[in-house]
Design a protein around this motif. Structure first.
Motif, mmCIF file in Angstrom:
data_model
loop_
_atom_site.group_PDB
_atom_site.id
_atom_site.type_symbol
_atom_site.label_atom_id
_atom_site.label_comp_id
_atom_site.label_asym_id
_atom_site.label_seq_id
_atom_site.Cartn_x
_atom_site.Cartn_y
_atom_site.Cartn_z
ATOM 1 N N SER A 85 0.931 -1.267 0.026
ATOM 2 C CA SER A 85 0.128 -0.055 -0.119
ATOM 3 C C SER A 85 0.895 1.296 -0.115
ATOM 4 O O SER A 85 0.654 2.155 -0.783
ATOM 5 C CB SER A 85 -0.952 0.025 1.321
ATOM 6 O OG SER A 85 -1.766 1.136 1.283
ATOM 7 N N ASN A 86 1.746 1.381 0.909
ATOM 8 C CA ASN A 86 2.597 2.409 1.108
ATOM 9 C C ASN A 86 3.365 2.865 -0.304
ATOM 10 O O ASN A 86 3.731 3.723 -0.708
ATOM 11 C CB ASN A 86 3.689 2.511 2.176
ATOM 12 C CG ASN A 86 2.835 2.425 3.547
ATOM 13 O OD1 ASN A 86 1.589 3.049 3.630
ATOM 14 N ND2 ASN A 86 3.534 1.953 4.606
ATOM 15 N N SER A 87 4.123 1.441 -0.879
ATOM 16 C CA SER A 87 5.034 1.789 -1.969
ATOM 17 C C SER A 87 3.931 2.179 -3.216
ATOM 18 O O SER A 87 4.462 3.084 -4.208
ATOM 19 C CB SER A 87 5.563 0.616 -2.226
ATOM 20 O OG SER A 87 4.720 -0.414 -2.724
ATOM 21 N N MET A 88 2.906 1.664 -3.245
ATOM 22 C CA MET A 88 1.977 2.027 -4.384
ATOM 23 C C MET A 88 1.467 3.724 -4.180
ATOM 24 O O MET A 88 1.552 4.277 -5.386
ATOM 25 C CB MET A 88 0.671 0.993 -4.422
ATOM 26 C CG MET A 88 -0.255 1.561 -5.614
ATOM 27 S SD MET A 88 0.422 1.299 -7.307
ATOM 28 C CE MET A 88 0.529 -0.476 -7.394
ATOM 29 N N THR A 89 1.350 3.902 -3.068
ATOM 30 C CA THR A 89 0.940 5.556 -2.959
ATOM 31 C C THR A 89 2.013 6.318 -3.266
ATOM 32 O O THR A 89 1.786 7.232 -3.847
ATOM 33 C CB THR A 89 0.486 5.733 -1.389
ATOM 34 O OG1 THR A 89 -0.556 4.996 -1.036
ATOM 35 C CG2 THR A 89 0.147 7.227 -1.135
ATOM 36 N N ALA A 90 3.114 6.091 -2.903
ATOM 37 C CA ALA A 90 4.285 6.913 -3.011
ATOM 38 C C ALA A 90 4.614 6.857 -4.584
ATOM 39 O O ALA A 90 4.952 7.874 -5.158
ATOM 40 C CB ALA A 90 5.550 6.197 -2.247
ATOM 41 N N ALA A 91 4.608 5.362 -5.381
ATOM 42 C CA ALA A 91 4.665 5.405 -6.815
ATOM 43 C C ALA A 91 3.940 6.230 -7.410
ATOM 44 O O ALA A 91 4.468 6.918 -8.455
ATOM 45 C CB ALA A 91 5.128 4.256 -7.135
ATOM 46 N N LEU A 118 6.979 2.462 -10.798
ATOM 47 C CA LEU A 118 5.738 1.858 -10.267
ATOM 48 C C LEU A 118 6.039 0.550 -9.972
ATOM 49 O O LEU A 118 5.427 -0.689 -9.498
ATOM 50 C CB LEU A 118 4.615 1.953 -11.385
ATOM 51 C CG LEU A 118 4.127 3.252 -11.687
ATOM 52 C CD1 LEU A 118 3.052 3.229 -12.954
ATOM 53 C CD2 LEU A 118 3.273 3.561 -10.319
ATOM 54 N N VAL A 119 7.317 -0.165 -10.766
ATOM 55 C CA VAL A 119 7.628 -1.521 -10.602
ATOM 56 C C VAL A 119 8.087 -1.810 -9.293
ATOM 57 O O VAL A 119 7.921 -2.795 -8.766
ATOM 58 C CB VAL A 119 8.744 -1.799 -11.578
ATOM 59 C CG1 VAL A 119 9.298 -3.201 -11.386
ATOM 60 C CG2 VAL A 119 8.098 -1.610 -13.090
ATOM 61 N N ILE A 120 8.601 -0.864 -8.812
ATOM 62 C CA ILE A 120 9.004 -1.007 -7.180
ATOM 63 C C ILE A 120 8.022 -1.345 -6.415
ATOM 64 O O ILE A 120 8.021 -2.037 -5.455
ATOM 65 C CB ILE A 120 9.711 0.419 -6.744
ATOM 66 C CG1 ILE A 120 10.827 0.999 -7.533
ATOM 67 C CG2 ILE A 120 9.897 0.528 -5.063
ATOM 68 C CD1 ILE A 120 11.328 2.204 -6.864
ATOM 69 N N SER A 121 6.657 -0.859 -6.552
ATOM 70 C CA SER A 121 5.506 -1.209 -5.758
ATOM 71 C C SER A 121 5.123 -2.649 -5.973
ATOM 72 O O SER A 121 4.689 -3.385 -5.098
ATOM 73 C CB SER A 121 4.209 -0.249 -5.867
ATOM 74 O OG SER A 121 3.356 -0.918 -5.091
ATOM 75 N N LEU A 122 5.297 -3.280 -7.269
ATOM 76 C CA LEU A 122 5.058 -4.389 -7.592
ATOM 77 C C LEU A 122 6.004 -5.450 -7.127
ATOM 78 O O LEU A 122 5.662 -6.573 -6.408
ATOM 79 C CB LEU A 122 5.137 -4.592 -9.406
ATOM 80 C CG LEU A 122 3.868 -3.795 -9.866
ATOM 81 C CD1 LEU A 122 4.160 -4.045 -11.473
ATOM 82 C CD2 LEU A 122 2.543 -4.233 -9.446
ATOM 83 N N LEU A 123 7.289 -5.000 -6.966
ATOM 84 C CA LEU A 123 8.233 -5.831 -6.494
ATOM 85 C C LEU A 123 8.013 -5.935 -4.796
ATOM 86 O O LEU A 123 8.389 -7.019 -4.214
ATOM 87 C CB LEU A 123 9.776 -5.273 -6.644
ATOM 88 C CG LEU A 123 10.132 -5.432 -8.314
ATOM 89 C CD1 LEU A 123 11.620 -4.642 -8.437
ATOM 90 C CD2 LEU A 123 10.240 -6.749 -8.670
ATOM 91 N N ALA A 124 7.575 -4.939 -4.258
ATOM 92 C CA ALA A 124 7.309 -4.824 -2.911
ATOM 93 C C ALA A 124 6.512 -5.867 -2.468
ATOM 94 O O ALA A 124 6.596 -6.684 -1.442
ATOM 95 C CB ALA A 124 7.017 -3.571 -2.447
ATOM 96 N N GLY A 125 5.298 -5.830 -3.125
ATOM 97 C CA GLY A 125 4.290 -6.767 -2.875
ATOM 98 C C GLY A 125 4.687 -8.207 -3.237
ATOM 99 O O GLY A 125 4.364 -9.021 -2.252
ATOM 100 N N ILE A 126 5.427 -8.577 -4.345
ATOM 101 C CA ILE A 126 5.771 -9.986 -4.439
ATOM 102 C C ILE A 126 6.669 -10.271 -3.548
ATOM 103 O O ILE A 126 6.813 -11.556 -3.047
ATOM 104 C CB ILE A 126 6.257 -9.759 -6.062
ATOM 105 C CG1 ILE A 126 5.444 -9.683 -6.967
ATOM 106 C CG2 ILE A 126 7.242 -11.122 -6.290
ATOM 107 C CD1 ILE A 126 5.780 -9.676 -8.546
#
Length: 190
Positions: free
Chosen positions: A120-126, A140-148
């Motif tokens: 959630s936090n990474s998607m908000t920031a991205a 935006l890929v950073i958020s995907l990698l954080a979740g994975i």
């Protein structure tokens, strides 16, 4: 989890559980877990943001100065984080480390799985960085990698991560709306 308990779960919960079991049996391991736990922190995102921010300030390609970008994105991400922590405590879903891997831990955080704060936090920031401040889309890929990473380390079920991304998208969108309205009003555009 025993067979009777598994049969009582909804189809959605069984899919969540099956994916977590697959990750535990085929992917999860101490080296991967340790590596992902170190990489999957907010500080790592800052290690990518700060150099790009310095480059963008030097090239003068940001719509606002760096001293507006970091506090604004931080305030919106902080509001998101507080909301997610409220939901985690309200829902109190045990993490896959407890329900799938059987880890016994007295840490109260082990029963706060839904939603994923990292996702959630990474998607908000991205979203704010990319769509409000003009950062490259690969952020935006950073958020995907954080979740994975949270799935692979068995800190979250897939629904926890998806829920985190949905909440992060909502807060990110709110941050975009407010930013597009407030920032030109207070700071003008550069």
């Amino acid at each position: 989890m025993d067979k009777n308990t598994l049969e009582k779960l909804s189809a959605f919960e069984r899919i969540d559980y099956a994916i977590a079991m697959f990750v535990r049996e085929k992917i999860h391991g101490p080296i991967l877990n340790r590596t992902l736990s170190r990489i999957n922190r907010g500080e790592m995102m800052l290690l990518l943001i700060i150099p790009y921010l310095a480059y963008a300030a030097w090239k003068e390609i940001l719509p606002y100065p760096w001293w507006i970008v970091i506090p604004y994105a931080g305030i919106i991400a902080y509001a998101n984080d507080r909301f997610v922590l409220f939901l985690k405590k309200l829902i109190s879903r045990k993490r896959p480390l407890v329900t799938v891997a059987g880890k016994v831990d007295q840490n109260p955080d082990m029963k706060h799985s839904f939603p994923s704060a990292h996702a959630s936090n990474s998607m908000t920031a991205a979203l704010i960085l990319v769509f409000l401040f003009g950062f490259p889309e690969w952020f935006l890929v950073i958020s995907l990698l954080a979740g994975i990473g949270r799935l692979l380390s068995l800190h979250h079920f897939p629904s926890d991560v998806l829920g985190g991304w949905v909440i992060g998208t909502c807060f990110g969108s709110l941050g975009l709306f407010l930013g597009r309205w407030l920032l030109p009003f207070f700071f003008g555009t550069t």
